[in-house]
Motif scaffolding. Structure first.
Motif, PDB file in Angstrom:
ATOM      1  N   ILE A  13       0.854  -1.181   0.000  1.00  0.00           N
ATOM      2  CA  ILE A  13       0.000   0.000   0.000  1.00  0.00           C
ATOM      3  C   ILE A  13       0.895   1.238   0.000  1.00  0.00           C
ATOM      4  O   ILE A  13       1.742   1.401   0.881  1.00  0.00           O
ATOM      5  CB  ILE A  13      -0.912   0.005   1.244  1.00  0.00           C
ATOM      6  N   PRO A  14       0.710   2.123  -0.990  1.00  0.00           N
ATOM      7  CA  PRO A  14       1.512   3.342  -1.032  1.00  0.00           C
ATOM      8  C   PRO A  14       1.030   4.353   0.005  1.00  0.00           C
ATOM      9  O   PRO A  14      -0.170   4.567   0.173  1.00  0.00           O
ATOM     10  CB  PRO A  14       1.270   3.872  -2.453  1.00  0.00           C
ATOM     11  N   VAL A  15       1.980   4.954   0.712  1.00  0.00           N
ATOM     12  CA  VAL A  15       1.662   5.969   1.723  1.00  0.00           C
ATOM     13  C   VAL A  15       2.666   7.113   1.627  1.00  0.00           C
ATOM     14  O   VAL A  15       3.776   6.940   1.142  1.00  0.00           O
ATOM     15  CB  VAL A  15       1.649   5.383   3.154  1.00  0.00           C
ATOM     16  N   ALA A  16       2.262   8.278   2.127  1.00  0.00           N
ATOM     17  CA  ALA A  16       3.144   9.449   2.114  1.00  0.00           C
ATOM     18  C   ALA A  16       4.140   9.408   3.263  1.00  0.00           C
ATOM     19  O   ALA A  16       5.311   9.748   3.087  1.00  0.00           O
ATOM     20  CB  ALA A  16       2.312  10.729   2.185  1.00  0.00           C
ATOM     21  N   ASN A  17       3.693   8.965   4.439  1.00  0.00           N
ATOM     22  CA  ASN A  17       4.539   8.967   5.626  1.00  0.00           C
ATOM     23  C   ASN A  17       4.367   7.625   6.341  1.00  0.00           C
ATOM     24  O   ASN A  17       3.297   7.362   6.900  1.00  0.00           O
ATOM     25  CB  ASN A  17       4.141  10.126   6.542  1.00  0.00           C
ATOM     26  N   VAL A  18       5.382   6.790   6.322  1.00  0.00           N
ATOM     27  CA  VAL A  18       5.255   5.443   6.871  1.00  0.00           C
ATOM     28  C   VAL A  18       5.002   5.452   8.371  1.00  0.00           C
ATOM     29  O   VAL A  18       4.234   4.628   8.877  1.00  0.00           O
ATOM     30  CB  VAL A  18       6.464   4.534   6.522  1.00  0.00           C
ATOM     31  N   ASP A  19       5.595   6.386   9.098  1.00  0.00           N
ATOM     32  CA  ASP A  19       5.415   6.421  10.546  1.00  0.00           C
ATOM     33  C   ASP A  19       3.977   6.799  10.921  1.00  0.00           C
ATOM     34  O   ASP A  19       3.328   6.112  11.710  1.00  0.00           O
ATOM     35  CB  ASP A  19       6.406   7.401  11.177  1.00  0.00           C
ATOM     36  N   ILE A  20       3.478   7.874  10.339  1.00  0.00           N
ATOM     37  CA  ILE A  20       2.106   8.307  10.632  1.00  0.00           C
ATOM     38  C   ILE A  20       1.102   7.250  10.176  1.00  0.00           C
ATOM     39  O   ILE A  20       0.135   6.936  10.884  1.00  0.00           O
ATOM     40  CB  ILE A  20       1.821   9.675   9.972  1.00  0.00           C
ATOM     41  N   SER A  21       1.317   6.695   9.004  1.00  0.00           N
ATOM     42  CA  SER A  21       0.395   5.674   8.478  1.00  0.00           C
ATOM     43  C   SER A  21       0.408   4.419   9.340  1.00  0.00           C
ATOM     44  O   SER A  21      -0.646   3.832   9.594  1.00  0.00           O
ATOM     45  CB  SER A  21       0.753   5.328   7.035  1.00  0.00           C
ATOM     46  N   ALA A  22       1.587   4.006   9.781  1.00  0.00           N
ATOM     47  CA  ALA A  22       1.675   2.818  10.636  1.00  0.00           C
ATOM     48  C   ALA A  22       0.847   3.008  11.894  1.00  0.00           C
ATOM     49  O   ALA A  22       0.071   2.114  12.289  1.00  0.00           O
ATOM     50  CB  ALA A  22       3.122   2.522  11.000  1.00  0.00           C
ATOM     51  N   LYS A  23       0.981   4.165  12.518  1.00  0.00           N
ATOM     52  CA  LYS A  23       0.200   4.442  13.728  1.00  0.00           C
ATOM     53  C   LYS A  23      -1.293   4.418  13.428  1.00  0.00           C
ATOM     54  O   LYS A  23      -2.083   3.898  14.222  1.00  0.00           O
ATOM     55  CB  LYS A  23       0.620   5.787  14.324  1.00  0.00           C
ATOM     56  N   TRP A  24      -1.696   4.956  12.285  1.00  0.00           N
ATOM     57  CA  TRP A  24      -3.109   4.963  11.904  1.00  0.00           C
ATOM     58  C   TRP A  24      -3.638   3.529  11.760  1.00  0.00           C
ATOM     59  O   TRP A  24      -4.695   3.197  12.274  1.00  0.00           O
ATOM     60  CB  TRP A  24      -3.299   5.745  10.596  1.00  0.00           C
ATOM     61  N   TYR A  25      -2.896   2.675  11.059  1.00  0.00           N
ATOM     62  CA  TYR A  25      -3.333   1.287  10.851  1.00  0.00           C
ATOM     63  C   TYR A  25      -3.378   0.514  12.172  1.00  0.00           C
ATOM     64  O   TYR A  25      -4.278  -0.283  12.395  1.00  0.00           O
ATOM     65  CB  TYR A  25      -2.420   0.572   9.847  1.00  0.00           C
TER      66      TYR A  25
END
Length: 140
Positions: A13-25
């Motif tokens: 899954i493409p994301v802009a910011n891996v850290d912020i996205s990881a926390k969201w998931y």
């Protein structure tokens, strides 16, 4: 043919910011973080590995269908309409981008939600027969 595909192991899954996205998931979907660096995150979710990969600007996994509608590329399953409604309400309570529960003219009901980067996902109220069968065997 013995050489057949058995399961989907990983989804990217493409994301802009891996850290912020990881926390969201992790916080919104209950994913379990198993690896992280500056370019990617590996999450375990729904009996599968998901790689959140740092992508170029304005990238997501959606596509446009022949009628011009932006579509999702993945459907998650839950066990029944009550579970679907409960998850839908949970997502709405977390102020996630979530669509209405829909009747698409087939068995069950669905809704669509999106992550922080606009990657859309579908949720269906029906478990696939093979998954149900495996779950029944495991629970015995």
């Amino acid at each position: 043919m013995n050489n057949k595909l058995l399961r989907v192991g990983t989804t990217y899954i493409p994301v802009a910011n891996v850290d912020i996205s990881a926390k969201w998931y992790v916080n919104n979907l209950g994913a379990v973080l198993s690896y992280q660096d500056e370019e990617k995150v590996i999450l375990n979710l729904a009996d599968q590995s998901f790689f959140l990969v740092k992508a170029a600007e304005n990238q997501n996994s959606n596509f446009t269908d022949s009628n011009g509608n932006e579509r999702f590329s993945m459907t998650f399953e839950v066990d029944g309409l009550d579970a679907l409604e409960e998850l839908h309400n949970f997502f709405k309570g977390r102020e996630m981008h979530v669509g209405n529960i829909e009747n698409r003219g087939h068995v069950g009901r669905n809704f669509v939600f999106a992550d922080l980067d606009g990657n859309k996902f579908d949720v269906w109220s029906e478990l696939s027969p093979n998954f149900k069968e495996v779950q029944n065997l495991i629970s015995k």
